[in-house]
Design a protein around this motif. Structure first.
Motif, PDB file in Angstrom:
ATOM      1  N   THR A   1     -11.689  41.235 -31.724  1.00  0.00           N
ATOM      2  CA  THR A   1     -12.027  40.414 -30.553  1.00  0.00           C
ATOM      3  C   THR A   1     -12.210  41.261 -29.302  1.00  0.00           C
ATOM      4  O   THR A   1     -13.175  41.092 -28.554  1.00  0.00           O
ATOM      5  CB  THR A   1     -10.944  39.334 -30.340  1.00  0.00           C
TER       6      THR A   1
ATOM      7  N   GLY B   1     -21.820  38.534 -27.593  1.00  0.00           N
ATOM      8  CA  GLY B   1     -23.081  37.796 -27.695  1.00  0.00           C
ATOM      9  C   GLY B   1     -22.905  36.425 -28.340  1.00  0.00           C
ATOM     10  O   GLY B   1     -22.118  36.277 -29.279  1.00  0.00           O
TER      11      GLY B   1
ATOM     12  N   GLU C   1       1.212  37.192 -34.575  1.00  0.00           N
ATOM     13  CA  GLU C   1       0.319  38.329 -34.300  1.00  0.00           C
ATOM     14  C   GLU C   1       1.129  39.619 -34.425  1.00  0.00           C
ATOM     15  O   GLU C   1       2.140  39.771 -33.746  1.00  0.00           O
ATOM     16  CB  GLU C   1      -0.285  38.188 -32.903  1.00  0.00           C
TER      17      GLU C   1
ATOM     18  N   MET D   1     -18.812  34.156 -31.236  1.00  0.00           N
ATOM     19  CA  MET D   1     -19.682  33.009 -30.913  1.00  0.00           C
ATOM     20  C   MET D   1     -19.333  31.776 -31.748  1.00  0.00           C
ATOM     21  O   MET D   1     -19.513  30.656 -31.292  1.00  0.00           O
ATOM     22  CB  MET D   1     -21.154  33.383 -31.066  1.00  0.00           C
TER      23      MET D   1
HETATM   24  C1  LIG Z   1     -18.478  46.377 -31.949  1.00  0.00           C
HETATM   25  C2  LIG Z   1     -18.432  44.890 -32.254  1.00  0.00           C
HETATM   26  C3  LIG Z   1     -19.332  44.035 -31.635  1.00  0.00           C
HETATM   27  C4  LIG Z   1     -19.289  42.661 -31.925  1.00  0.00           C
HETATM   28  N1  LIG Z   1     -20.167  41.838 -31.263  1.00  0.00           N
HETATM   29  C5  LIG Z   1     -20.099  40.500 -31.481  1.00  0.00           C
HETATM   30  C6  LIG Z   1     -20.947  39.622 -30.749  1.00  0.00           C
HETATM   31  O1  LIG Z   1     -21.778  40.046 -29.944  1.00  0.00           O
HETATM   32  N2  LIG Z   1     -20.802  38.280 -30.978  1.00  0.00           N
HETATM   33  C7  LIG Z   1     -19.906  37.784 -31.871  1.00  0.00           C
HETATM   34  O2  LIG Z   1     -19.842  36.566 -32.041  1.00  0.00           O
HETATM   35  N3  LIG Z   1     -19.107  38.600 -32.587  1.00  0.00           N
HETATM   36  C8  LIG Z   1     -19.180  39.936 -32.410  1.00  0.00           C
HETATM   37  N4  LIG Z   1     -18.364  40.775 -33.110  1.00  0.00           N
HETATM   38  C9  LIG Z   1     -17.497  40.205 -34.162  1.00  0.00           C
HETATM   39  C10 LIG Z   1     -16.270  39.573 -33.570  1.00  0.00           C
HETATM   40  O3  LIG Z   1     -15.661  40.468 -32.653  1.00  0.00           O
HETATM   41  C11 LIG Z   1     -15.289  39.193 -34.678  1.00  0.00           C
HETATM   42  O4  LIG Z   1     -15.982  38.462 -35.675  1.00  0.00           O
HETATM   43  C12 LIG Z   1     -14.165  38.320 -34.120  1.00  0.00           C
HETATM   44  O5  LIG Z   1     -13.533  38.976 -33.044  1.00  0.00           O
HETATM   45  C13 LIG Z   1     -13.168  37.998 -35.215  1.00  0.00           C
HETATM   46  O6  LIG Z   1     -12.055  37.377 -34.604  1.00  0.00           O
HETATM   47  P1  LIG Z   1     -10.714  37.225 -35.425  1.00  0.00           P
HETATM   48  O7  LIG Z   1      -9.759  36.513 -34.556  1.00  0.00           O
HETATM   49  O8  LIG Z   1     -11.018  36.668 -36.776  1.00  0.00           O
HETATM   50  O9  LIG Z   1     -10.260  38.743 -35.706  1.00  0.00           O
HETATM   51  P2  LIG Z   1      -9.418  39.744 -34.811  1.00  0.00           P
HETATM   52  O10 LIG Z   1      -9.788  39.684 -33.385  1.00  0.00           O
HETATM   53  O11 LIG Z   1      -9.496  41.066 -35.486  1.00  0.00           O
HETATM   54  O12 LIG Z   1      -7.949  39.168 -34.937  1.00  0.00           O
HETATM   55  C14 LIG Z   1      -7.223  39.232 -36.153  1.00  0.00           C
HETATM   56  C15 LIG Z   1      -5.785  39.486 -35.785  1.00  0.00           C
HETATM   57  O13 LIG Z   1      -4.973  39.399 -36.948  1.00  0.00           O
HETATM   58  C16 LIG Z   1      -3.899  40.282 -36.776  1.00  0.00           C
HETATM   59  N5  LIG Z   1      -3.290  40.522 -38.096  1.00  0.00           N
HETATM   60  C17 LIG Z   1      -3.873  41.118 -39.169  1.00  0.00           C
HETATM   61  N6  LIG Z   1      -3.006  41.134 -40.207  1.00  0.00           N
HETATM   62  C18 LIG Z   1      -1.877  40.530 -39.779  1.00  0.00           C
HETATM   63  C19 LIG Z   1      -0.620  40.248 -40.394  1.00  0.00           C
HETATM   64  N7  LIG Z   1      -0.360  40.604 -41.669  1.00  0.00           N
HETATM   65  N8  LIG Z   1       0.341  39.614 -39.667  1.00  0.00           N
HETATM   66  C20 LIG Z   1       0.090  39.238 -38.381  1.00  0.00           C
HETATM   67  N9  LIG Z   1      -1.080  39.505 -37.744  1.00  0.00           N
HETATM   68  C21 LIG Z   1      -2.048  40.134 -38.440  1.00  0.00           C
HETATM   69  C22 LIG Z   1      -4.547  41.507 -36.164  1.00  0.00           C
HETATM   70  O14 LIG Z   1      -3.605  42.310 -35.485  1.00  0.00           O
HETATM   71  C23 LIG Z   1      -5.572  40.883 -35.219  1.00  0.00           C
HETATM   72  O15 LIG Z   1      -5.110  40.783 -33.892  1.00  0.00           O
HETATM   73  C24 LIG Z   1     -18.353  42.138 -32.837  1.00  0.00           C
HETATM   74  C25 LIG Z   1     -17.442  42.996 -33.446  1.00  0.00           C
HETATM   75  C26 LIG Z   1     -17.467  44.367 -33.161  1.00  0.00           C
HETATM   76  C27 LIG Z   1     -16.486  45.275 -33.828  1.00  0.00           C
END
Ligand SMILES: Cc1cc2nc3c(=O)[nH]c(=O)nc-3n(C[C@H](O)[C@H](O)[C@H](O)COP(=O)(O)OP(=O)(O)OC[C@H]3O[C@@H](n4cnc5c(N)ncnc54)[C@H](O)[C@@H]3O)c2cc1C
Length: 386
Positions: free
Chosen positions: A45, A51, A35, A343
Motif C-alpha cells: 500500500t 492510480g 498487522e 483502486m
Molecule cells: C510499485 C507499485 C505500484 C502500484 N501502483 C498501483 C496503482 O497505481 N494502483 C493500484 O490500484 N494499485 C497499485 N499497486 C498495487 C497495490 O499497492 C496493492 O495491490 C495493494 O496495496 C494491496 O493492498 P493489501 O492491503 O492487500 O496489501 P498490503 O498493503 O501489502 O498489506 C498487507 C499487510 O499484511 C501484513 N501481513 C502479512 N502477513 C501477515 C501475518 N502473517 N500476520 C499479520 N500481518 C501480516 C503485511 O505486513 C501488510 O501490511 C502498486 C503496487 C506497487 C508495488
C-alpha cells in the motif's frame, strides 16, 4: 487470556482496512485487524502509484471500478477523511492499428457493463491532452476523465480510523503464525501475542497471502513480483494537471507527482520473489522507454536514491481472488490484486462484507473471482495490466 472476536482480518493494509470499514458500516462491530508491522502501510500500500481507473477489459474489473471510483471521489463525505483523489484521467496512447482495435474492443465491453465514461480519441486529440508526446506514430487513444490518482496512505488511514470509531480494533506488531481449525471450519488464529478465537478469518495479507493460506492447508496461487517506481526532479514542461499517460507499445507510464513526475514500467525481465530493493540499473532502462515516447524526457533529472520498489501480488489471470474457501468454512480471501489493490479496495471491502454477512454480493460477479476458478479452469483474461 484468549480473546474471542467475530472476525479476524489478517493484514492492515488498504484492503484489510477497507474490509474492516465495510463490516463495521454494515453493523458488524466485533472485528479485529492484526498487522505484523509496527505501522500500517509498510506492505504494498505504501509503495503504490495510487492510480485509479475504470478503463479495464473485463466485466468484473469494470464493475469493481464503478463502485470504487465514486466511493473514492466521495470518500471524505463517506468517512470523514480525505482520499487525495485527483480526477486527472488516464490517457492510453495507441501507435498501431492492433492497439487501436484493442481500445475499440474494450470500449464495447465497457458499454456492455453500462460504463460510458471513456472516449476514443483521434491522434490530434491525444496530442492536445499531452502535447509533449512524440506524435508521428500515434494512431489514436482513449481517455477517461474520472480516472486519476489517490493517496493510498490517506485512504488506508481513513478506512481504519472510521472502522475503529465504529467499534473495530487494530493491533499492530502482531503476526498471525497459525490458523486453527476443527471439523466444522476455522476456530481461531495463533499469533505472536497469543491465541484469538473466531469463526471467521479474512486473509488480507497482500504479497504474503499464500503463506497465510498455507496455514490453513490451502494452496493459493498468489506470487510476489517486484515493481519499481522512479520519481523525477521538478520538470515544468509537463503540466501539473496532466493525466496518467500510458504508452501502449511498451507499457511505460507516468503521472505528475509534486513538481516532477512519477515514472513506471513493467520490466519483462523481472522474476517473481520477495525482492524489495530498488535496482539503480532500472533507471537507465525506464528512461530509454520514456524518451522514446516523450522526446523532451531527455532532459529529465533523476536521483536513483529516490527510487523505490514494492511488490505486486500476481495471480495467473491477473484478477483478484475474493470470497470463501469452500473446503475451509470460515476462511475468506481478499488477495491477488495484480496491481489494482488500491483502486479496487473499496469494492473489495464491500464484497467481502456482503459475502461474510449475507453470503452474497450484488456488486460484481463474485463467482468469477472465487478461488475455485483455478481448479475448474475458469481463468479470466485481463489484458490491461500496468
Ligand atoms: C510499485 C507499485 C505500484 C502500484 N501502483 C498501483 C496503482 O497505481 N494502483 C493500484 O490500484 N494499485 C497499485 N499497486 C498495487 C497495490 O499497492 C496493492 O495491490 C495493494 O496495496 C494491496 O493492498 P493489501 O492491503 O492487500 O496489501 P498490503 O498493503 O501489502 O498489506 C498487507 C499487510 O499484511 C501484513 N501481513 C502479512 N502477513 C501477515 C501475518 N502473517 N500476520 C499479520 N500481518 C501480516 C503485511 O505486513 C501488510 O501490511 C502498486 C503496487 C506497487 C508495488
Amino acid at each position: 487470556m484468549t480473546k474471542t472476536v467475530d472476525i479476524v482480518i489478517v493484514g492492515g493494509g488498504i484492503v484489510g482496512s477497507s474490509i474492516a470499514y465495510h463490516l463495521t458500516n454494515q453493523g458488524c462491530r466485533n472485528v479485529l485487524v492484526l498487522e505484523r508491522e509496527a505501522h500500517q502501510g509498510l506492505g504494498s500500500t505504501g509503495k503504490s502509484m495510487g492510480g485509479v481507473r475504470a478503463q479495464f477489459a473485463t466485466k468484473v474489473n469494470i464493475q469493481m471500478s464503478l463502485y470504487s471510483i465514486p466511493f473514492l471521489a466521495g470518500f471524505e463525505e463517506l468517512t470523514g477523511y480525505p482520499s487525495g483523489y485527483r480526477p486527472q484521467g488516464y490517457l492510453f496512447v495507441a501507435n498501431s492499428t492492433s492497439q487501436l482495435e484493442y481500445l475499440r474492443a474494450i470500449h464495447a465491453r465497457q458499454a456492455e457493463v453500462g460504463f460510458e465514461g471513456a472516449e476514443l480519441l483521434e491522434p490530434e486529440e491525444v496530442l492536445r491532452i499531452v502535447p509533449q508526446l512524440r506524435g508521428d506514430d500515434v494512431v489514436g487513444g482513449s481517455y477517461c476523465s474520472t480516472d486519476g490518482f489517490v493517496d493510498p496512505y490517506s485512504v488506508m488511514n481513513g478506512f481504519t480510523a472510521r472502522a475503529v470509531e465504529w467499534g473495530a480494533r487494530i493491533e499492530k506488531g502482531v503476526e498471525v503464525t497459525a490458523i486453527l481449525r476443527d471439523e466444522a471450519g476455522v476456530v481461531g488464529v495463533e499469533t505472536t501475542r497469543g491465541r484469538v478465537q473466531t469463526r471467521t478469518i479474512v486473509n488480507a495479507a497482500g504479497a504474503w497471502a499464500a503463506q497465510v493460506a498455507r496455514m490453513a492447508g490451502v494452496p493459493l496461487p498468489v506470487e510476489p513480483l517486484r515493481r519499481m517506481l522512479v520519481p523525477t526532479e521538478p520538470f515544468p514542461l509537463i503540466a501539473h494537471q496532466a493525466p496518467m499517460t500510458i504508452d501502449m507499445a511498451t507499457g511505460f507510464h507516468f503521472r505528475p507527482e509534486g513538481l516532477g513526475l512519477l515514472l513506471a514500467w513493467n520490466d519483462p525481465e523481472e522474476k517473481p520473489g520477495f525482492k524489495t530493493a530498488f535496482d539503480s540499473a532500472f533507471v537507465e532502462k525506464i528512461l530509454m522507454c520514456a524518451v522514446q515516447r516523450v522526446p523532451c524526457f531527455e532532459d529529465l533529472q533523476v536521483n536513483p536514491a529516490r527510487g523505490w520498489a514494492g511488490l505486486y501480488e500476481m495471480t495467473p489471470d491477473h484478477h483478484a481472488i475474493l470470497g470463501p474457501v469452500p473446503q475451509v468454512p470460515g476462511l475468506f480471501l481478499a488477495n491477488g490484486f495484480s496491481g489494482h489493490g488500491v483502486m479496487h479496495s473499496p469494492a473489495t471491502g464491500k464484497i467481502l462484507a456482503d459475502l461474510i454477512l449475507d453470503g452474497r454480493s450484488s456488486l460484481a460477479d463474485t463467482h468469477a473471482l472465487g478461488i475455485e476458478r483455478f481448479a475448474e479452469g475458469r481463468l479470466i483474461e485481463e489484458t490491461v495490466v500496468l
